[in-house]
Design a protein around this motif. Sequence first.
Motif, PDB file in Angstrom:
ATOM      1  N   CYS A 127       0.839  -1.205   0.000  1.00  0.00           N
ATOM      2  CA  CYS A 127       0.000   0.000   0.000  1.00  0.00           C
ATOM      3  C   CYS A 127       0.871   1.251   0.000  1.00  0.00           C
ATOM      4  CB  CYS A 127      -0.914   0.016   1.232  1.00  0.00           C
ATOM      5  SG  CYS A 127      -2.090  -1.339   1.279  1.00  0.00           S
ATOM      6  N   THR A 128       0.591   2.170  -0.877  1.00  0.00           N
ATOM      7  CA  THR A 128       1.351   3.412  -0.926  1.00  0.00           C
ATOM      8  C   THR A 128       0.852   4.375   0.148  1.00  0.00           C
ATOM      9  OG1 THR A 128      -0.166   4.445  -2.498  1.00  0.00           O
ATOM     10  CG2 THR A 128       1.646   3.129  -3.411  1.00  0.00           C
ATOM     11  N   ASN A 158      -6.118  -5.765  -4.534  1.00  0.00           N
ATOM     12  CA  ASN A 158      -5.926  -4.519  -5.275  1.00  0.00           C
ATOM     13  C   ASN A 158      -5.595  -3.421  -4.261  1.00  0.00           C
ATOM     14  OD1 ASN A 158      -6.079  -2.171  -6.787  1.00  0.00           O
ATOM     15  ND2 ASN A 158      -7.949  -2.766  -7.866  1.00  0.00           N
ATOM     16  N   SER A 203      -4.289  -0.341  -5.080  1.00  0.00           N
ATOM     17  CA  SER A 203      -4.063   0.906  -5.814  1.00  0.00           C
ATOM     18  C   SER A 203      -4.804   2.071  -5.162  1.00  0.00           C
ATOM     19  CB  SER A 203      -4.532   0.754  -7.261  1.00  0.00           C
ATOM     20  OG  SER A 203      -5.943   0.593  -7.309  1.00  0.00           O
TER      21      SER A 203
END
Length: 304
Positions: free
Chosen positions: A167-168, A195, A197
Amino acid sequence: MRREPSSSRGVSRGFEDQCITLRIEAVLPLRTMSKTAKSSRKYRQIAASIAEIGLVEPPVVARNPDAADTWLLLDGHMRIEVLKDSGAQEVECLISTDDEAFTYNRQISRLAPIQEHKMILKAIERGVPEERIAAALDLSPRSIMRKARLLDGICEEAVAILKDKPCTAAVFDTLRKMKTLRQIESAELLVNANNFSVAYANAILAGTPQAQLVEASKPKKVKGITPEAMARMERELTRLQEGIASIQDTYGQDHLQLTVIKGYVGKLVGNARVTRYLAQNHADFLSEFQTITEVTAGETAHTD
């Protein structure tokens, strides 16, 4: 009394006990560096880290069975290149007992953002100046502080769910806008969909009821999504969560039943007489049965 032979002779070691200092020219790379590798951010970070604090993780080599005075480089190609560029003549290496690079690299677990955050936080707590950490990672001091504050406002349960996920920082910025229970639900949605993103996190935010936001009185705004679309996404996301919950309730039992069925069908197809009968009288059934037996565990099992 006669002693039965042991079915196992113990666990084989993956590495030799001691590191060894080798001449860099005696270490043979197993792959060539791409032309753009030395201009990549990863290369610059490794170079900055080695220049600032030295080599932290030794390269991994294996003994070369074809030449006793050379070694096969399994892991650490960029580290070796950085050392060569800096003029180093020797390097301390870890010796692997397996000379297959794929086997070794398959076991590597890349550092997730939360793990990086904890590493930086621990260094700061130990008194390492932020400027030195930034230099070692080839980042700006501002980036280091942002990474150190990565989990501010994120509940422990959500952190536990995402601790090893890619995770960013922007994903955590989105989660921070939600209340605790919604953070946990959102983290589970990210994992279930595999996912991580920013776009998907923003979609979850758009589908989050206003009452579950930290600033419940402030209308939420997601770039490119109208209020009408957000209301529709809220309804669809609620139905999706209900569907996932119902599947999770029966998943274990359903998977067990399918595994048993697959085993039974496999035995039927493995019987020559049954196969011959089906081929002569029910060829379409035989084709379907064979398809079932060819399904792998990875296709039937749930993946994160």
